[in-house]
Write a protein that holds these residues in place. Structure first.
Motif, PDB file in Angstrom:
ATOM      1  N   PHE A 496       0.771  -1.094  -0.067  1.00 19.71           N
ATOM      2  CA  PHE A 496      -0.117   0.040  -0.189  1.00 19.71           C
ATOM      3  C   PHE A 496       0.857   1.196   0.107  1.00 19.71           C
ATOM      4  O   PHE A 496       0.595   2.309  -0.506  1.00 19.71           O
ATOM      5  CB  PHE A 496      -0.797  -0.100   1.261  1.00 19.71           C
ATOM      6  CG  PHE A 496      -1.854   1.031   1.275  1.00 19.71           C
ATOM      7  CD1 PHE A 496      -2.973   1.216   0.540  1.00 19.71           C
ATOM      8  CD2 PHE A 496      -1.643   2.403   2.278  1.00 19.71           C
ATOM      9  CE1 PHE A 496      -3.807   2.353   0.823  1.00 19.71           C
ATOM     10  CE2 PHE A 496      -2.346   3.566   2.334  1.00 19.71           C
ATOM     11  CZ  PHE A 496      -3.421   3.482   1.454  1.00 19.71           C
ATOM     12  N   SER A 497       2.146   1.176   0.468  1.00 19.90           N
ATOM     13  CA  SER A 497       3.146   2.259   0.562  1.00 19.90           C
ATOM     14  C   SER A 497       3.256   2.801  -0.758  1.00 19.90           C
ATOM     15  O   SER A 497       3.734   4.027  -0.844  1.00 19.90           O
ATOM     16  CB  SER A 497       4.161   2.012   1.341  1.00 19.90           C
ATOM     17  OG  SER A 497       5.156   0.987   0.725  1.00 19.90           O
ATOM     18  N   LEU A 498       3.048   2.164  -1.869  1.00 15.86           N
ATOM     19  CA  LEU A 498       3.370   2.321  -3.211  1.00 15.86           C
ATOM     20  C   LEU A 498       2.424   3.587  -3.524  1.00 15.86           C
ATOM     21  O   LEU A 498       2.813   4.200  -4.551  1.00 15.86           O
ATOM     22  CB  LEU A 498       3.279   1.453  -4.230  1.00 15.86           C
ATOM     23  CG  LEU A 498       4.394   0.018  -3.957  1.00 15.86           C
ATOM     24  CD1 LEU A 498       3.937  -1.048  -4.807  1.00 15.86           C
ATOM     25  CD2 LEU A 498       5.801   0.659  -4.044  1.00 15.86           C
ATOM     26  N   VAL A 499       1.392   3.900  -2.973  1.00 17.22           N
ATOM     27  CA  VAL A 499       0.611   4.893  -3.184  1.00 17.22           C
ATOM     28  C   VAL A 499       1.172   6.318  -2.684  1.00 17.22           C
ATOM     29  O   VAL A 499       0.683   7.192  -3.403  1.00 17.22           O
ATOM     30  CB  VAL A 499      -0.904   4.815  -2.705  1.00 17.22           C
ATOM     31  CG1 VAL A 499      -1.500   3.416  -3.321  1.00 17.22           C
ATOM     32  CG2 VAL A 499      -0.977   4.971  -1.213  1.00 17.22           C
ATOM     33  N   LEU A 500       2.044   6.376  -1.892  1.00 16.74           N
ATOM     34  CA  LEU A 500       2.913   7.540  -1.304  1.00 16.74           C
ATOM     35  C   LEU A 500       3.885   7.838  -2.562  1.00 16.74           C
ATOM     36  O   LEU A 500       4.304   7.026  -3.386  1.00 16.74           O
ATOM     37  CB  LEU A 500       3.552   7.122  -0.107  1.00 16.74           C
ATOM     38  CG  LEU A 500       2.558   6.995   1.050  1.00 16.74           C
ATOM     39  CD1 LEU A 500       3.425   6.616   2.161  1.00 16.74           C
ATOM     40  CD2 LEU A 500       1.774   8.168   1.261  1.00 16.74           C
ATOM     41  N   PRO A 501       3.935   9.129  -2.728  1.00 18.52           N
ATOM     42  CA  PRO A 501       5.097   9.642  -3.720  1.00 18.52           C
ATOM     43  C   PRO A 501       6.431   9.303  -3.198  1.00 18.52           C
ATOM     44  O   PRO A 501       6.777   9.238  -1.966  1.00 18.52           O
ATOM     45  CB  PRO A 501       4.892  11.396  -3.720  1.00 18.52           C
ATOM     46  CG  PRO A 501       4.236  11.482  -2.442  1.00 18.52           C
ATOM     47  CD  PRO A 501       3.452  10.403  -2.087  1.00 18.52           C
ATOM     48  N   SER A 502       7.284   9.218  -4.385  1.00 13.79           N
ATOM     49  CA  SER A 502       8.752   9.048  -3.896  1.00 13.79           C
ATOM     50  C   SER A 502       9.471  10.392  -3.421  1.00 13.79           C
ATOM     51  O   SER A 502       9.154  11.276  -4.253  1.00 13.79           O
ATOM     52  CB  SER A 502       9.479   8.499  -5.136  1.00 13.79           C
ATOM     53  OG  SER A 502      11.005   8.299  -5.015  1.00 13.79           O
ATOM     54  N   MET A 503      10.061  10.376  -2.557  1.00 12.34           N
ATOM     55  CA  MET A 503      10.719  11.664  -1.815  1.00 12.34           C
ATOM     56  C   MET A 503      12.025  11.645  -1.584  1.00 12.34           C
ATOM     57  O   MET A 503      12.623  11.154  -0.385  1.00 12.34           O
ATOM     58  CB  MET A 503       9.799  11.992  -0.363  1.00 12.34           C
ATOM     59  CG  MET A 503       8.444  12.291  -0.726  1.00 12.34           C
ATOM     60  SD  MET A 503       8.163  13.947  -1.367  1.00 12.34           S
ATOM     61  CE  MET A 503       8.962  14.940  -0.304  1.00 12.34           C
ATOM     62  N   LYS A 504      12.799  11.590  -2.757  1.00 16.89           N
ATOM     63  CA  LYS A 504      14.059  11.703  -2.550  1.00 16.89           C
ATOM     64  C   LYS A 504      14.754  12.878  -1.816  1.00 16.89           C
ATOM     65  O   LYS A 504      14.210  13.985  -2.207  1.00 16.89           O
ATOM     66  CB  LYS A 504      14.875  11.346  -3.888  1.00 16.89           C
ATOM     67  CG  LYS A 504      14.527  10.144  -4.441  1.00 16.89           C
ATOM     68  CD  LYS A 504      15.239  10.042  -5.918  1.00 16.89           C
ATOM     69  CE  LYS A 504      14.934   8.635  -6.603  1.00 16.89           C
ATOM     70  NZ  LYS A 504      15.449   8.387  -7.829  1.00 16.89           N
ATOM     71  N   ALA A 505      15.653  13.016  -1.297  1.00 15.44           N
ATOM     72  CA  ALA A 505      16.492  14.099  -0.560  1.00 15.44           C
ATOM     73  C   ALA A 505      16.974  15.059  -1.596  1.00 15.44           C
ATOM     74  O   ALA A 505      17.509  14.652  -2.548  1.00 15.44           O
ATOM     75  CB  ALA A 505      17.523  13.675   0.327  1.00 15.44           C
ATOM     76  N   GLN A 506      16.500  16.266  -1.652  1.00 17.42           N
ATOM     77  CA  GLN A 506      17.035  17.151  -2.341  1.00 17.42           C
ATOM     78  C   GLN A 506      18.496  17.412  -2.317  1.00 17.42           C
ATOM     79  O   GLN A 506      19.211  17.688  -3.216  1.00 17.42           O
ATOM     80  CB  GLN A 506      16.251  18.900  -2.226  1.00 17.42           C
ATOM     81  CG  GLN A 506      14.757  18.630  -2.145  1.00 17.42           C
ATOM     82  CD  GLN A 506      14.084  19.723  -2.079  1.00 17.42           C
ATOM     83  OE1 GLN A 506      14.659  20.775  -1.924  1.00 17.42           O
ATOM     84  NE2 GLN A 506      12.727  19.834  -2.541  1.00 17.42           N
ATOM     85  N   GLN A 507      18.902  17.419  -1.064  1.00 16.62           N
ATOM     86  CA  GLN A 507      20.312  17.692  -0.781  1.00 16.62           C
ATOM     87  C   GLN A 507      20.944  16.756   0.134  1.00 16.62           C
ATOM     88  O   GLN A 507      20.496  16.761   1.348  1.00 16.62           O
ATOM     89  CB  GLN A 507      20.696  18.961  -0.585  1.00 16.62           C
ATOM     90  CG  GLN A 507      22.194  19.435  -0.702  1.00 16.62           C
ATOM     91  CD  GLN A 507      22.409  20.689  -0.271  1.00 16.62           C
ATOM     92  OE1 GLN A 507      21.659  21.654  -0.234  1.00 16.62           O
ATOM     93  NE2 GLN A 507      23.585  21.104   0.149  1.00 16.62           N
TER      94      GLN A 507
END
Length: 727
Positions: A496-507
């Motif tokens: 179910f966690s796949l419905v969340l957006p991928s949030m890669k670190a900006q820096q």
């Protein structure tokens, strides 16, 4: 598809729990029916033995024992032994069946054994046959749900349709469980009537004047007392009363006069036996079933509400709000995975400790491994979500926690169990930090309050639902089945966690995880030198967390289990704690803001915790099970009220009191949250040792004294809070 999945799982949950409840009550009634016939046979045989006749020389044993075989189809084996010599055998005695051994005695010693074998498979087959039509009912209700959703364009139809089909399923299952219980009562009534008629057969069959026979009423009264669910037994011959025995309570008799629980069984062409059950016992059983279903409905409602909200929300919902809505069911499911095991975990750990010769007190050390893993992972987890994709960290945490549950389910020994609890704690810490990271990144000034309440709501709602559902399913699934179910929920939540957006670190920040941990250690060392910080931590924060793990999660389930309280009741006692925390936490924030001081809330919380522990000390000395359940529930509600007053305001209190220091608020809050985890880790160890040294009553009173003294010290020495808040 999401709505259909939620509804299907909910209906199946009601089906499984209803099946388990029906199986439990029907099995109990079946055993009581057979035991009534067995008791009659024992009395008849011992009457002959007391006259001096050896067991081997008694004639007609097969006629005496045959009614036991005929009393219920679940009787698959019957054997009469005289020492090692077998005098009578019926059927086969399987090792995994329910075997009942009844000793036979003469005036001086034990001379034989009567063994009755009951087949759980036969009882299960009977209940299964009754529940088979409910598969079609589930299909029909799902079709109704799909039709109502497709027919309407309004998104609120999901919640309305779900409520409708869930109520229909719950009511139908409750009716069937009640019907099976009534069938069991009738079967037992027939068996009891047969026993009575056998004892009075000379009077009922032959022309013996009952006036010449004495002691019939006394015999019936003794028989009724050995079957306490009966209020009246009456024997008739040709419509004439031979003898009767009844409970001398007017209310019971008045209720029984309705005839709803009266059974008239003809025993021969000449006689009949009339039996009346005590209404309060039958109603108590039905009320327990009703209570279990009410709790289940509430627990399922909490779980399904957050999922259905995804479907019932507005079409033009902003991306931030949508992500926050998706976080709720995921975090609730992750908490549910762990809390499913709460009603059985303390006694399971105690049994593991006993099995390896360490003693039940060592279970507190096993129990605390989870919180140790949780605390030690918090700081590295905070660094991980800054360095890597936050969704990957979340999925890894869920899978890690699932692995911990899976290791428990396959029971590989003590080492695997210890690793499982440590791994589960680490996984839950990763989940917590990841969820917190999502909330911080997707909340703003417009939804800050809503976002802050997500963790509080989902944690307590997940605990309520898990404790209730886990307790109700534990009797049917067993310990290993409950652990397996928890692991399966974890796998589902990882998908179910796949419905969340991928949030890669900006820096990516500079420095290693160990460098970040070292920095937190340095922050902790500086802050614990400040009296205001350490005072709040030692008098409020750490004791509160210790009470959560040591009292609520460890001691209460263990004490209730030792008293033989059912898993359903244990789960519902724990549920009352979380429900009050959820309610109070929602209200305490505005109250503290209006009051202008968090000190009063924290002081009152400590004081109420002390009184809750006094109530717990009273509960453990209650003589009746229902009394200990009621008093302990009240104590847990008070403890929940206490923790609801403390959980939210305590961080605000620390930050405000440290306003004059040069430390940033974020550093103060993070350091405090880290240090108070020592209460999590030490709680079960401290309480476990106190239970072993002082006993339950004295341990609870000693802990109550500590919280009351802590409240007084906090009020006396913490004098700057109001001024700081008002400024």
């Amino acid at each position: 598809m999401l709505g259909l999945t939620v509804v299907t799982l909910s209906l199946l949950l009601v089906f499984v729990v209803g099946y388990g409840q029906a199986l439990k009550s029907y099995r109990q009634l079946t055993t009581e029916t057979v035991m009534a016939q067995t008791e009659a046979a024992r009395l008849g045989i011992e009457q002959v033995l007391n006259s001096g006749v050896p067991l081997e020389d008694i004639a007609g044993l097969s006629q005496v024992l045959q009614p036991i075989v005929e009393s219920d189809v679940s009787v698959t084996g019957l054997r009469l032994l005289s020492g090692q010599k077998q005098l009578y055998l019926f059927g086969e005695a399987l090792e995994d069946d329910n075997r009942i051994s009844i000793p036979l005695r003469n005036k001086f010693t034990r001379v034989g054994t009567l063994q009755v074998v009951l087949s759980d498979q036969v009882v299960e087959a009977t209940v299964t046959k009754s529940f088979q039509p409910f598969i079609w009912l589930i299909v029909i209700l799902l079709a109704v749900f799909i039709g109502s959703v497709l027919k309407s364009t309004q998104r609120t139809v999901y919640l309305t349709s779900f409520t409708m089909v869930f109520l229909a399923m719950s009511v139908s299952v409750m009716i069937l469980v009640g019907s099976l219980y009534r069938d069991g009562l009738q079967s037992k009534a027939v068996s009891l009537a047969d026993v009575v008629s056998q004892r009075l057969s000379p009077i009922l069959i032959h022309n013996v004047d009952q006036g010449l026979v004495v002691g019939i009423e006394s015999m019936l009264d003794n028989f009724r007392q050995t079957n306490p669910e009966l209020s009246k037994i009456a024997v008739f011959k040709n419509t004439s009363l031979v003898a009767s025995s009844q409970q001398g309570e007017g209310m019971v008799q008045a209720l029984s006069d309705t005839g709803m629980l009266d059974y008239v069984i003809g025993t021969s062409s000449f006689g009949e036996v009339r039996l009346s059950y005590k209404v309060q016992i039958v109603l108590a059983q039905l009320s327990r079933t009703l209570k279990n279903f009410a709790v289940l409905f509430f627990a399922c409602g909490l779980v399904c509400f957050v999922f259905i909200r995804l479907l019932s929300g507005e079409v033009n919902q902003s991306r931030n709000d949508l992500v926050l809505e998706r976080i709720k069911p995921l975090f609730l499911g992750a908490v549910l995975m762990e809390s499913l095991m709460a009603p059985i975990m303390p006694q399971y750990m105690a049994s593991v400790a006993d099995s390896v010769g360490l003693g039940a007190s060592a279970s507190s050390l096993f129990f605390t491994l989870y919180f140790l893993g949780f605390a030690l992972t918090l700081l590295p987890a905070a660094k991980l979500i800054e360095m890597y994709d936050i969704r990957r960290v979340l999925v890894f945490g869920i899978l890690l926690s699932s692995i911990g549950c899976g290791l428990l389910s396959i029971d590989l020994g003590l080492g695997a169990i210890l690793i499982a609890r440590l791994v589960s704690g680490m996984g839950q810490a990763l989940i917590f930090i990841s969820v917190q990271g999502y909330i911080l990144r997707f909340s703003n000034k417009d939804n800050k309050t809503q976002a802050a309440g997500i963790i509080v709501f989902c944690f307590n709602a997940g605990f309520i639902a898990g404790a209730a559902i886990g307790a109700l399913l534990a009797d049917y699934l067993g310990d290993q089945g409950t652990f397996t179910l928890a692991a399966c929920i974890g796998v589902i939540m990882s998908l179910f966690s796949l419905v969340l957006p991928s949030m890669k670190a900006q820096q990516k920040r500079q420095g290693s995880i160990m460098g970040n941990v070292s920095a937190m250690m340095a922050d902790s060392w500086r802050l614990i030198k400040i009296p205001a910080f350490v005072r709040t931590m030692l008098l409020v924060g750490i004791p509160t967390k210790a009470a959560l793990t040591g009292i609520v999660s460890f001691a209460v389930p263990l004490l209730l289990a030792e008293r033989g309280v059912s898993k359903e009741s244990i789960g519902q006692v724990l549920m009352s704690y979380a429900a009050i925390v959820l309610l109070v936490s929602h209200k305490v924030g505005p109250w503290v803001d209006k009051l202008g001081s968090s000190k009063k809330a924290l002081s009152l919380g400590n004081l109420i915790a002390g009184f809750a522990l006094i109530l717990l000390a009273i509960a453990v000395i209650m003589p009746q099970d229902w009394q200990i359940i009621v008093v302990m529930t009240l104590a847990m509600m008070m403890m929940g009220f206490s923790h609801g007053l403390i959980n939210a305001p305590v961080v605000t209190h620390v930050v405000v009191n440290m306003a004059e220091s040069k430390e940033p608020d974020s550093v103060i809050a993070a350091t405090y949250r880290f240090l108070e985890r020592f209460g999590h880790v030490s709680g079960s160890i401290i309480v476990g040792q106190m239970l072993m040294w002082f006993g339950a009553e004295q341990a609870m009173l000693a802990l109550a004294a500590f919280f009351i003294v802590a409240c007084i010290l906090f009020v006396v020495f913490d004098r700057h809070t109001t001024k700081a808040v008002l400024s």
